[in-house]
Design an enzyme around this catalytic site. Structure first.
Site, PDB file in Angstrom:
ATOM      1  CE  LYS A 122      -3.826  -2.368   0.364  1.00 22.67           C
ATOM      2  NZ  LYS A 122      -5.079  -2.301  -0.366  1.00 22.67           N
ATOM      3  CG  HIS A 132      -7.523  -9.992  -6.237  1.00 27.49           C
ATOM      4  ND1 HIS A 132      -8.663  -9.237  -6.376  1.00 27.49           N
ATOM      5  CD2 HIS A 132      -6.948  -9.600  -5.078  1.00 27.49           C
ATOM      6  CE1 HIS A 132      -8.761  -8.404  -5.332  1.00 27.49           C
ATOM      7  NE2 HIS A 132      -7.736  -8.612  -4.528  1.00 27.49           N
TER       8      HIS A 132
END
Ligand code: RUB
Length: 409
Positions: free
Chosen positions: A150, A266
Site C-alpha cells: 500500500k 484475486h
C-alpha cells in the site's frame, strides 16, 4: 403444453451429470421455473422447436430432479460438455448462461455445483496448492501471513521493493501487488519485478523465504507475454484476477508448462455476481472452478472480520470448496484479506483454521512504527491465535502487537 425436463425424484449418477443447485424467485411454480432453466440451458428455447426430436431431448436435455421451496436441482448430461474446445466458458454458458436473464424468473442464484470427474480430469488443478506453498515457504503448519503493498498505487519500484523487504524482515512469508496495479508508468511491471526480486533474494540470503505475487492481469492475448516479463525478471509468484480477466486467463497461466511458480488468484468485481443472496453466482461455485483450473491461492473473504461484505455460511462453503475432497484435485489455499489487522486474528482463525493465507495491507502499513513493525505485529497475532493465547496477553511481551492493538482495537 405439458412440462418437459421434469424428473423429480430421479437419482442422478454423479459421473454422468453436471449437477447444479439454483435458488429461484419467480411467480411460476418452482417445478415450472426449474423446467424453464433446464430447457433454456440444454435442448430447448421459449417454444417447442419442430426440430427437437425425442431422441435429442432424452440424450441432451437437462433434468430437474428436485424442486422444493425456492430451490431446484438440475442435472446436465456430461455429453453437453464434451469436445476438446470450449473449456470453462462453455461450462458457464450452460450452468450460468441465459438463465439469469429469463424474464419469467425474477431472480436466480447458482448456489452450488458438483462437477463430474470426467470434466475435472481435463484440467491439471493447482501446481503447488497448500502443500506446495507450505513447502516452498518452509511453513509447515501455521497460516501463511502476507501483505498487499500500500498505497494501492503510487509507489515507484524502488520504494515498492523496500516495502516488501521490510515486510519480510518483520517475518511475513507472502506479499502481493494490489489488484489495480499492473504496469502503470509510475511502476512498470518489469522494473517492479526486478526490484522486488532483488529484495526477495536478499531476504533469502539472510535466511528468510518469501514470495510476492506480481499482477499480470491484462488482455487475453497479452497475458503470457506479461508472465514472461515477470518470470524473466525473477518473479516467484504470479497474480491474476479471475473475473476481470476471465477464467481462461487463470487457465492460460496455470496450464502453461513454462510457468513454474504459484498462481495467486484475486476476485475483484466478484461482488457484482455474489453479493445479492438471491441472485448471481455464489463464491463456492467460483472456488470450485478456480481450483479445477489451477489457482494455487484464491480470495474467499474474512468471515465478517474485515472491511468487505461477508456471507459467512457461503465463506465456510468456499473454504470447503477449496480444501475439501474434489476428485483428488490438489487443494487451493483460501486467502482471507480485506481490512484485516492483528486484532482480528483470533476471530478470523477460529473460522479459517490454519490452512489459510492471511493478507493485510493497511493492517501492516498503517502500524504506527511502519511496515516492519506492522508485519511483526501480524506474525505475533497469528502466533498468539495459533497457540491459543489471547492477543492482549501476548501483547504484554510483544511490543509491536501491543502498539497495533492500541491503534486499532
Ligand atoms: C486488501 C485489499 C484487497 C482485498 C479484496 O487491502 O484491498 O484487494 O483483499 O477483498 P487492505 P477480497 O488489507 O488494506 O484492506 O479478498 O474480499 O476479495
Amino acid at each position: 403444453m405439458k412440462e418437459k425436463y421434469l424428473a423429480i425424484g430421479e437419482e442422478l449418477d454423479q459421473d454422468e451429470y453436471f449437477i447444479c443447485d439454483y435458488k429461484v424467485k419467480s411467480d411460476l411454480s418452482i417445478e415450472t421455473a426449474g423446467s424453464r432453466i433446464a430447457e433454456e440451458e440444454s435442448t430447448g428455447t421459449w417454444t417447442r422447436p419442430t426440430t427437437l426430436t425425442e431422441d435429442i431431448y432424452k440424450k441432451y436435455g437437462g433434468k430437474v430432479v428436485m424442486a422444493e421451496g425456492n430451490m431446484v436441482r438440475i442435472g446436465f448430461p456430461v455429453v453437453d460438455f464434451s469436445g476438446d474446445i470450449g473449456g470453462v466458458p462453455q461450462i458457464l454458458s450452460i450452468i450460468a448462461g441465459n438463465l439469469f436473464g429469463l424474464d419469467s424468473l425474477k431472480k436466480v442464484r447458482l448456489h452450488d455445483i458438483q462437477i463430474p470427474s470426467v470434466i475435472t480430469e481435463r484440467y491439471p488443478g493447482p501446481k503447488f496448492g497448500i502443500s506446495g506453498l507450505r513447502k516452498l515457504l518452509d511453513r509447515p503448519e501455521k497460516p501463511l501471513v502476507g501483505t498487499i503493498v500500500k498505497p494501492k498505487i503510487g509507489l515507484p519500484p524502488k520504494e515498492f521493493a523496500e516495502y516488501v523487504y521490510q515486510a519480510g524482515k518483520g517475518g511475513l512469508t507472502n506479499s502481493k501487488d494490489d489488484e489495480t496495479l499492473v504496469d502503470q508508468d509510475f511502476c512498470p511491471l518489469e522494473e517492479r519485478v526486478s526490484a522486488v526480486s532483488e529484495k526477495l533474494d536478499l531476504l533469502e540470503e539472510e535466511g528468510h523465504m518469501m514470495i510476492h505475487a506480481h499482477n499480470v492481469s491484462t488482455s487475453g492475448h497479452e497475458i503470457l507475454d506479461a508472465a514472461d516479463i515477470a518470470l524473466e525478471n525473477g518473479a516467484r509468484q504470479l497474480m491474476v484476477d479471475v473475473l476481470t480477466v476471465g477464467f481462461s486467463g487463470v487457465q492460460a497461466l496455470a496450464e502453461d508448462p513454462s510457468i513454474d511458480v504459484p498462481v495467486h488468484v484475486h476476485r475483484a468485481m466478484h461482488g457484482a455476481l455474489t453479493k445479492d443472496p438471491e441472485h448471481g453466482i455464489s463464491m463456492p461455485v467460483i472456488c470450485k472452478l478456480v481450483r479445477m483450473i489451477g489457482g494455487d491461492s484464491f480470495h474467499i473473504g474474512t468471515y465478517g472480520t474485515g472491511k468487505m461484505h461477508a456471507n459467512i455460511s457461503e465463506e465456510l462453503r468456499s473454504k470447503e470448496a477449496l480444501i475439501g475432497d474434489m476428485h483428488g484435485i490438489v487443494r487451493t489455499i483460501p486467502v482471507s484479506s480485506g481490512g484485516l489487522h492483528p486484532g482480528h486474528m483470533t476471530d478470523l482463525m477460529e473460522k479459517s483454521g490454519n490452512d489459510v493465507q492471511i493478507q493485510a495491507g493497511g493492517g501492516v502499513s498503517g502500524h504506527p512504527d511502519g511496515v516492519r513493525a506492522g508485519a511483526a505485529a501480524m506474525i505475533q497475532a497469528v502466533d498468539a491465535a495459533y497457540e491459543g493465547i489471547s492477543l492482549d496477553e501476548y501483547a504484554k511481551t510483544h511490543e509491536e502487537l501491543k502498539k497495533a492493538l492500541e491503534r486499532w482495537s
